[in-house]
Design an enzyme around this catalytic site. Sequence first.
Site, PDB file in Angstrom:
ATOM      1  CB  SER A 238      -0.931   0.016   1.220  1.00 55.83           C
ATOM      2  OG  SER A 238      -0.193  -0.069   2.422  1.00 55.83           O
TER       3      SER A 238
ATOM      4  CG  ASP B  24      -1.117   3.677   9.826  1.00 58.07           C
ATOM      5  OD1 ASP B  24      -0.028   4.189   9.495  1.00 58.07           O
ATOM      6  OD2 ASP B  24      -1.853   3.083   9.011  1.00 58.07           O
TER       7      ASP B  24
ATOM      8  CG  HIS C  93      -0.587   3.170   5.523  1.00 59.07           C
ATOM      9  ND1 HIS C  93      -1.123   2.391   6.523  1.00 59.07           N
ATOM     10  CD2 HIS C  93      -0.548   2.402   4.409  1.00 59.07           C
ATOM     11  CE1 HIS C  93      -1.412   1.194   6.021  1.00 59.07           C
ATOM     12  NE2 HIS C  93      -1.066   1.169   4.748  1.00 59.07           N
TER      13      HIS C  93
END
Length: 223
Positions: free
Chosen positions: A15, A195, A198
């Site tokens: 991601s 977090d 990310h």
Amino acid sequence: MLLEEKSRLIMAGDSVTDCGRNRELPPCFWSTWGDGYVHVVYSALLSFAPQKSIFVANAGISGDTSAELLSRWDKDVMDLNPDYVSIMIGINDVWRHFDSCVRQAPLVSKEDFSANLHSIMDKTLNSKSHNVKKVFLLTPVMWELNKNDPMRAMKDEYDKVIESVAKDYNQVFVNCQKKADKVLEYQSSYMFTMDRVHPNLPGHFIIAKAFLDSIGFNINGPN
């Protein structure tokens, strides 16, 4: 700079690489770079090395572990006929040990992680149909300076695997975590992430610079 004129760079990962890229359009086209470090790298190469006309494609998929990246490697990376490949993978291999225990889902051990990376490198460098000139193995970044934190400690062990694989194949090891740690000595991780995994745009800039430094990129541009 290491990348030659009209060379093809494929940047693979999870991601942090994906970062919302548009998968409906052809690679290296509007909105296909995502909103993260891949787009920063592409923007730097286009803006400050315009004479090179370098192709940059984003091959990240959110949520991928090394096992999932390996399963799609031929289709998503090698079929794009790369001259250069960057790989940033491993944060999900580690993270699932902490956020998915109750799911009882299969976890990627350090040994499995090493085997997956070796298989990816074999596919990349021993291909009879593609001549990849160099692979850049980037450590994922955990925006946590405390090395005694359990997840950070495990990630550091997986980073050692990445470094070892790079040495095994005589490829380029890019320690993005080290770059981030230097910044975290001065600023809270909350300035770069919500977090610890990310990054926001400043965090992506740090990752992009680590990669650009590894290819000898010069921001001065053409004369």
